[in-house]
Design a protein around this motif. Structure first.
Motif, PDB file in Angstrom:
ATOM      1  N   GLY A  31      40.606  47.458  43.591  1.00 47.55           N
ATOM      2  CA  GLY A  31      40.320  46.032  43.612  1.00 47.55           C
ATOM      3  C   GLY A  31      41.548  45.196  43.826  1.00 47.55           C
ATOM      4  N   ASN A  32      41.534  43.986  43.329  1.00 41.39           N
ATOM      5  CA  ASN A  32      42.616  43.045  43.577  1.00 41.39           C
ATOM      6  C   ASN A  32      43.903  43.437  42.876  1.00 41.39           C
ATOM      7  OD1 ASN A  32      41.020  41.375  45.149  1.00 41.39           O
ATOM      8  ND2 ASN A  32      40.287  40.224  43.379  1.00 41.39           N
ATOM      9  N   LEU A  33      45.014  43.096  43.482  1.00 43.28           N
ATOM     10  CA  LEU A  33      46.316  43.254  42.872  1.00 43.28           C
ATOM     11  C   LEU A  33      46.557  42.097  41.910  1.00 43.28           C
ATOM     12  CD1 LEU A  33      48.316  44.156  46.073  1.00 43.28           C
ATOM     13  CD2 LEU A  33      47.754  45.705  44.217  1.00 43.28           C
ATOM     14  N   PRO A  34      47.641  42.152  41.125  1.00 38.71           N
ATOM     15  CA  PRO A  34      47.978  40.994  40.291  1.00 38.71           C
ATOM     16  C   PRO A  34      48.051  39.708  41.117  1.00 38.71           C
ATOM     17  CG  PRO A  34      49.329  42.856  39.716  1.00 38.71           C
ATOM     18  CD  PRO A  34      48.550  43.264  40.930  1.00 38.71           C
ATOM     19  N   LYS A  35      47.831  38.584  40.465  1.00 33.64           N
ATOM     20  CA  LYS A  35      47.670  37.318  41.189  1.00 33.64           C
ATOM     21  C   LYS A  35      48.899  36.913  41.981  1.00 33.64           C
ATOM     22  CE  LYS A  35      44.154  35.495  38.064  1.00 33.64           C
ATOM     23  NZ  LYS A  35      43.794  34.422  37.114  1.00 33.64           N
ATOM     24  N   ASN A  36      50.068  37.427  41.640  1.00 29.90           N
ATOM     25  CA  ASN A  36      51.268  37.041  42.385  1.00 29.90           C
ATOM     26  C   ASN A  36      51.425  37.847  43.669  1.00 29.90           C
ATOM     27  OD1 ASN A  36      51.787  39.363  40.874  1.00 29.90           O
ATOM     28  ND2 ASN A  36      53.990  39.015  40.925  1.00 29.90           N
ATOM     29  N   LEU A  37      50.510  38.809  43.937  1.00 28.83           N
ATOM     30  CA  LEU A  37      50.523  39.554  45.191  1.00 28.83           C
ATOM     31  C   LEU A  37      49.182  39.316  45.866  1.00 28.83           C
ATOM     32  CD1 LEU A  37      52.100  42.934  44.044  1.00 28.83           C
ATOM     33  CD2 LEU A  37      53.201  41.129  45.350  1.00 28.83           C
ATOM     34  N   VAL A  38      49.191  38.421  46.842  1.00 26.61           N
ATOM     35  CA  VAL A  38      47.928  37.989  47.439  1.00 26.61           C
ATOM     36  C   VAL A  38      47.997  38.092  48.945  1.00 26.61           C
ATOM     37  CG1 VAL A  38      47.366  36.421  45.550  1.00 26.61           C
ATOM     38  CG2 VAL A  38      48.740  35.585  47.451  1.00 26.61           C
ATOM     39  N   GLY A  39      46.905  37.701  49.589  1.00 23.39           N
ATOM     40  CA  GLY A  39      46.880  37.640  51.039  1.00 23.39           C
ATOM     41  C   GLY A  39      46.858  39.007  51.683  1.00 23.39           C
ATOM     42  N   MET A  40      47.650  39.115  52.771  1.00 23.33           N
ATOM     43  CA  MET A  40      47.600  40.338  53.564  1.00 23.33           C
ATOM     44  C   MET A  40      48.134  41.535  52.808  1.00 23.33           C
ATOM     45  SD  MET A  40      48.315  39.494  57.569  1.00 23.33           S
ATOM     46  CE  MET A  40      49.792  38.527  57.341  1.00 23.33           C
ATOM     47  N   LEU A  41      49.111  41.333  51.919  1.00 25.72           N
ATOM     48  CA  LEU A  41      49.618  42.463  51.144  1.00 25.72           C
ATOM     49  C   LEU A  41      48.506  43.050  50.286  1.00 25.72           C
ATOM     50  CD1 LEU A  41      51.848  44.308  50.179  1.00 25.72           C
ATOM     51  CD2 LEU A  41      52.543  42.543  48.545  1.00 25.72           C
ATOM     52  N   ASP A  42      47.739  42.185  49.657  1.00 25.78           N
ATOM     53  CA  ASP A  42      46.600  42.628  48.857  1.00 25.78           C
ATOM     54  C   ASP A  42      45.615  43.403  49.719  1.00 25.78           C
ATOM     55  OD1 ASP A  42      45.022  42.182  46.174  1.00 25.78           O
ATOM     56  OD2 ASP A  42      43.613  41.705  47.780  1.00 25.78           O
ATOM     57  N   ASP A  43      45.280  42.844  50.895  1.00 20.93           N
ATOM     58  CA  ASP A  43      44.340  43.504  51.794  1.00 20.93           C
ATOM     59  C   ASP A  43      44.873  44.849  52.253  1.00 20.93           C
ATOM     60  OD1 ASP A  43      42.676  41.334  51.609  1.00 20.93           O
ATOM     61  OD2 ASP A  43      43.379  40.403  53.467  1.00 20.93           O
ATOM     62  N   TRP A  44      46.175  44.899  52.563  1.00 25.77           N
ATOM     63  CA  TRP A  44      46.786  46.136  53.057  1.00 25.77           C
ATOM     64  C   TRP A  44      46.692  47.241  52.012  1.00 25.77           C
ATOM     65  CZ3 TRP A  44      51.017  49.055  51.480  1.00 25.77           C
ATOM     66  CH2 TRP A  44      51.484  49.997  52.401  1.00 25.77           C
ATOM     67  N   VAL A  45      46.998  46.920  50.761  1.00 21.69           N
ATOM     68  CA  VAL A  45      46.969  47.929  49.710  1.00 21.69           C
ATOM     69  C   VAL A  45      45.533  48.386  49.458  1.00 21.69           C
ATOM     70  CG1 VAL A  45      47.417  48.379  47.275  1.00 21.69           C
ATOM     71  CG2 VAL A  45      49.095  47.153  48.634  1.00 21.69           C
ATOM     72  N   VAL A  46      44.591  47.447  49.451  1.00 20.33           N
ATOM     73  CA  VAL A  46      43.191  47.811  49.235  1.00 20.33           C
ATOM     74  C   VAL A  46      42.713  48.768  50.322  1.00 20.33           C
ATOM     75  CG1 VAL A  46      40.823  46.942  49.193  1.00 20.33           C
ATOM     76  CG2 VAL A  46      42.610  45.743  47.939  1.00 20.33           C
ATOM     77  N   GLN A  47      42.999  48.433  51.590  1.00 16.44           N
ATOM     78  CA  GLN A  47      42.576  49.292  52.692  1.00 16.44           C
ATOM     79  C   GLN A  47      43.260  50.647  52.612  1.00 16.44           C
ATOM     80  OE1 GLN A  47      40.107  48.263  54.038  1.00 16.44           O
ATOM     81  NE2 GLN A  47      40.232  46.357  55.187  1.00 16.44           N
ATOM     82  N   LYS A  48      44.547  50.646  52.282  1.00 18.38           N
ATOM     83  CA  LYS A  48      45.298  51.898  52.190  1.00 18.38           C
ATOM     84  C   LYS A  48      44.707  52.797  51.105  1.00 18.38           C
ATOM     85  CE  LYS A  48      50.097  53.550  51.828  1.00 18.38           C
ATOM     86  NZ  LYS A  48      49.972  54.455  50.667  1.00 18.38           N
ATOM     87  N   ARG A  49      44.350  52.220  49.995  1.00 15.08           N
ATOM     88  CA  ARG A  49      43.773  53.006  48.908  1.00 15.08           C
ATOM     89  C   ARG A  49      42.398  53.548  49.292  1.00 15.08           C
ATOM     90  NH1 ARG A  49      45.644  49.090  43.849  1.00 15.08           N
ATOM     91  NH2 ARG A  49      47.631  50.141  43.459  1.00 15.08           N
ATOM     92  N   ARG A  50      41.621  52.770  49.999  1.00 12.53           N
ATOM     93  CA  ARG A  50      40.318  53.258  50.439  1.00 12.53           C
ATOM     94  C   ARG A  50      40.475  54.438  51.384  1.00 12.53           C
ATOM     95  NH1 ARG A  50      37.645  47.270  51.391  1.00 12.53           N
ATOM     96  NH2 ARG A  50      36.859  46.993  49.266  1.00 12.53           N
ATOM     97  N   LEU A  51      41.403  54.316  52.325  1.00 11.93           N
ATOM     98  CA  LEU A  51      41.654  55.420  53.247  1.00 11.93           C
ATOM     99  C   LEU A  51      42.160  56.650  52.511  1.00 11.93           C
ATOM    100  CD1 LEU A  51      43.324  53.427  56.159  1.00 11.93           C
ATOM    101  CD2 LEU A  51      41.067  54.485  56.172  1.00 11.93           C
TER     102      LEU A  51
END
Length: 213
Positions: free
Chosen positions: A43-63
């Motif tokens: 799910g979401n990263l801590p609130k101070n890490l948002v936007g594309m970095l958050d999306d990148w980590v989420v997608q990377k973890r799913r893969l």
């Protein structure tokens, strides 16, 4: 920091991420544990890490989860074993520890551990405490432990020189891994003057049994 971390997700990666999302409860076992797991780790990263970095980590973890799912199932098919979902008290910490690992040697160990957790004949060897220990390993620590676990009797001329000779790594690298593995209680050095001659400890033997192929 380079810009590569913030690159947009390419179409192939986005499609793969979409595929794993569609798998839903079928990604790992029956998915009962994955649902709770995904809400936190994927799910979401801590609130101070948002936007594309958050999306990148989420997608990377799913893969990453998709790759683990494919690999551990392939191992069980090779054994002619039907997977049986382990307890969530084992599965969730295991996935949480494994999902962000990029080193191939350590990913291999996590895949073995996951396959054995789903194998009814081996699942008892997979302990939560071993998951916590493996999470602390550096890649070379895993190499060293497995090398020493393969030796029958005392390594010749001693553990330090044996590992150096097999791996062509420096003495400093070998000794740092020895120190790590002693700290993790996977190796022991009963004689404080013989740090270059550690012995396999019970936890080390149990961990090797838990990740056996």
């Amino acid at each position: 920091m380079g810009n590569e971390l913030f690159r947009p997700i390419d179409p192939e990666t986005a499609k793969a991420a979409s595929d794993i999302a569609k798998l839903g409860s079928d990604v790992v076992g029956t998915g009962r544990a994955l649902g709770a797991y995904s809400a936190g780790v994927v799910g979401n990263l801590p609130k101070n890490l948002v936007g594309m970095l958050d999306d990148w980590v989420v997608q990377k973890r799913r893969l990453s989860l998709l790759k683990y799912d494919e690999e551990f199932r392939a191992r069980l098919r090779d054994r002619n074993i039907d997977p049986v979902e382990p307890s969530s008290t084992i599965l969730i910490p295991l996935l949480e520890a494994a999902v962000d690992e990029d080193d191939e040697a350590l990913r291999d160990l996590w895949t073995r551990l996951l396959a054995n957790a789903y194998d009814p004949s081996r699942r008892d060897a997979v302990r939560g405490s071993l998951v916590a220990v493996l999470k602390r390993f550096d890649p070379f620590d895993a190499v060293v432990l497995q090398l020493l676990g393969e030796v029958s009797g005392e390594p010749s001329p001693n553990a330090r020189d044996y590992v150096k000779g097999v791996t062509s790594r420096s003495e400093d690298e070998v000794m740092v891994s020895f120190a790590n593995l002693v700290e993790f209680k996977c190796l022991s050095t009963p004689n404080t003057n013989e740090h270059h001659k550690p012995h396999m400890a019970p936890r080390g033997r149990l961990l090797l049994a838990a990740v056996r192929k």
